[in-house]
Design an enzyme around this catalytic site. Structure first.
Site, PDB file in Angstrom:
ATOM      1  CE1 TYR A 146      -3.804   2.481   0.784  1.00  0.00           C
ATOM      2  CE2 TYR A 146      -2.638   3.584   1.836  1.00  0.00           C
ATOM      3  CZ  TYR A 146      -3.818   2.998   0.916  1.00  0.00           C
ATOM      4  OH  TYR A 146      -4.606   4.139   0.836  1.00  0.00           O
ATOM      5  CG  ASP A 248       5.890   3.975   1.069  1.00  0.00           C
ATOM      6  OD1 ASP A 248       5.303   4.910   2.720  1.00  0.00           O
ATOM      7  OD2 ASP A 248       4.640   4.120   1.147  1.00  0.00           O
ATOM      8  CE  LYS A 275      -0.047   6.197   7.716  1.00  0.00           C
ATOM      9  NZ  LYS A 275      -1.619   5.388   7.200  1.00  0.00           N
TER      10      LYS A 275
HETATM   11  C1  LIG Z   1       2.911   3.221   4.021  1.00  0.00           C
HETATM   12  C2  LIG Z   1       2.330   3.873   3.089  1.00  0.00           C
HETATM   13  N1  LIG Z   1       2.321   4.224   2.221  1.00  0.00           N
HETATM   14  C3  LIG Z   1       1.493   5.680   1.759  1.00  0.00           C
HETATM   15  C4  LIG Z   1       0.344   6.209   2.849  1.00  0.00           C
HETATM   16  C5  LIG Z   1      -0.394   6.920   2.297  1.00  0.00           C
HETATM   17  O1  LIG Z   1      -0.415   8.329   3.667  1.00  0.00           O
HETATM   18  P1  LIG Z   1      -1.574   9.013   3.629  1.00  0.00           P
HETATM   19  O2  LIG Z   1      -3.220   8.002   4.312  1.00  0.00           O
HETATM   20  O3  LIG Z   1      -1.540  10.023   4.422  1.00  0.00           O
HETATM   21  O4  LIG Z   1      -2.460   9.560   2.935  1.00  0.00           O
HETATM   22  C6  LIG Z   1      -0.043   5.034   4.138  1.00  0.00           C
HETATM   23  C7  LIG Z   1      -0.655   5.494   4.762  1.00  0.00           C
HETATM   24  O5  LIG Z   1      -1.859   4.219   5.485  1.00  0.00           O
HETATM   25  C8  LIG Z   1       1.098   4.058   3.736  1.00  0.00           C
HETATM   26  O6  LIG Z   1       0.614   3.390   4.983  1.00  0.00           O
END
Ligand SMILES: Cc1ncc(COP(=O)(O)O)c(C=O)c1O
Length: 441
Positions: A146, A248, A275
């Site tokens: 994700y 990421d 986050k």
């Molecule tokens: C690993 C990862 N990347 C990107 C995101 C996307 O972040 P946001 O919800 O702040 O757009 C998330 C959200 O859960 C995530 O877990």
């Protein structure tokens, strides 16, 4: 902890109103519960109270985004002062520079940083920067990982046995209906933790790949840290093929002072964050070496990736982020990771005591419980069967009814305001839950 009755009244009425004005009655599916969501009124430390007056321990922490729990006094004080002065300007603010300096000081690979408003935007920014830097169209990503909602980043995120194709050559599966075929063609999907297979796939697209996008402990893939062998193989491949390595770290940045990447002897070209670095406010950031980050430099003769955002680096987020990250110093990171280790050990013991075929994964200050006897190391192995989903839901309901909020994959994240007391309550409640769900296997 006493059994907490779940009354329907006020939350049910709120949900009825909500359904009239929002699809599904909400703006993010995360909050949905059956028969209706519970509505929060306040949070303090690691406890959240809902409109029915029930207080629970919060192991979800707004999906891993509240590293110091709710309403940390230092964050509240600093943000309150900023609110009096204004929340967003068409001028830059000094606190943006201070926060940028702080974040760059945490990791020697962060020579430059830019702030955005979400993890989705941070990952999108990294992908666009990689394309702009390399002049190549494609990206590679791990099956099931994700990375937010950007068309390219979300490919294969929800792949299932009916559409995921050959394990050696995973299909590029869309999430949303209407995803352009061109987006699917431009995303190459590799299996997690299988270096030989991943390299074979990457080699087939070597001239077209701008970057490999990696979460070093992808939640949906099972929340197992990437193996040293896998990360090094992918990293070396990017060096040999003039592609970028993008990490990421939207969730995993909490794992070490400078991110989960410190577990490995590699330096990603770009890192996406989000986050917890926002101290409870919407945030994202992309950081990397000056050379790559210069694609966003508006002062360059040719700007390769023009980059804007109305609320990016707003002083409220910058203030909350700076205070929170300053509090999350080396000692705080180490303490929280120790608590994470205790949680994983105790849960493993509870599983053993209850004698059920389950296991715990995770690292640093996060964990995930699987209804599987063996630790899953790929997305396909972590994929929940309908029976496992049913058992997990029963366990989540037991936890919720007994005062514990978890992320709905049965994952938990710790906050610095937690102590062994909350871990003990979690373990005891889980043990009772494990005994209750035994009959469902
Ligand atoms: C690993 C990862 N990347 C990107 C995101 C996307 O972040 P946001 O919800 O702040 O757009 C998330 C959200 O859960 C995530 O877990």
């Amino acid at each position: 902890m006493p059994n907490l009755p779940q009354t329907q009244s006020y939350s049910a009425a709120l949900y009825e109103r909500a359904r009239k004005v929002m699809p599904g009655g909400c703006s993010r599916n995360t909050v949905l519960r059956k028969p209706h969501p519970l509505y929060a009124v306040n949070g303090a430390g690691c406890y959240v109270t809902d409109v029915e007056g029930v207080t629970r321990i919060d192991f979800a922490n707004n999906v891993a985004s509240l590293i110091h729990g709710h309403a940390h006094p230092k964050v509240v004080e600093a943000v309150s002062a900023q609110l009096q002065k204004g929340t967003a300007f068409t001028l830059a603010t000094e606190v943006e520079i201070e926060f940028a300096e702080h974040m760059c000081s945490r990791n020697s690979g962060f020579e430059n940083i830019r702030f955005v408003n979400s993890g989705t935007e941070a990952v999108m920014g990294c992908i666009k920067a990689a394309r702009a830097y390399t002049g190549r169209p494609k990206i590679a990503k791990v099956e099931g990982a994700y990375h937010g909602l950007y068309d390219y980043a979300e490919v294969s995120q929800t792949a299932n046995p009916n559409n995921w194709g050959d394990a050696h050559n995973p299909s590029s599966v869309p999430v949303s209906y209407g995803t352009p075929e061109s987006a699917l063609r431009d995303v190459i999907v590799i299996p997690f933790n299988q270096p030989a297979q991943a390299l074979e796939i990457l080699n087939r697209h070597r001239a077209e790949l701008a970057c490999v996008l990696l979460d070093l402990m992808p939640h949906r893939v099972g929340l197992v840290p990437a193996s040293q062998e896998f990360v090094h193989a992918v990293y070396e491949w990017t060096r040999e093929n003039n592609a970028l390595l993008v990490c990421d770290e939207v969730i995993t940045f909490r794992s070490n002072y400078g991110g989960a990447q410190e577990w490995y002897a590699v330096q990603p070209d770009l890192t996406a964050m989000g986050k917890m670095i926002g101290g409870g406010f919407p945030v994202g950031a992309l950081a990397g070496n000056q050379d790559v980050m210069s694609v966003m430099d508006p002062l360059a003769d040719k700007v390769l990736f023009p980059h804007y955002g109305t609320f990016s680096a707003n002083p409220v987020t910058m203030t909350a982020g700076l205070v929170s990250m300053a509090l999350f110093d080396e000692a705080a990171v180490a303490n929280l990771n120790r608590l994470g280790e205790t949680a994983r050990t105790n849960i493993t013991e509870a599983i053993w005591l209850a004698d059920i075929p389950a296991c715990v994964t995770g690292g640093g200050s996060i964990f995930r419980i699987h209804m599987k006897a063996e630790i899953p190391t790929t997305y396909r192995a972590a994929y929940m069967t309908p029976k496992e989903s049913k058992i997990i839901q029963a366990l989540l309901d037991h936890l919720f009814d007994n005062g514990i909020i978890m992320i709905n994959s049965c994952s938990g994240t710790l906050s610095t305001v937690m102590t062994e007391k909350e871990i003990d309550i979690l373990t005891e409640t889980l043990l009772a839950g494990f005994r209750k769900i035994r009959r469902l296997f």
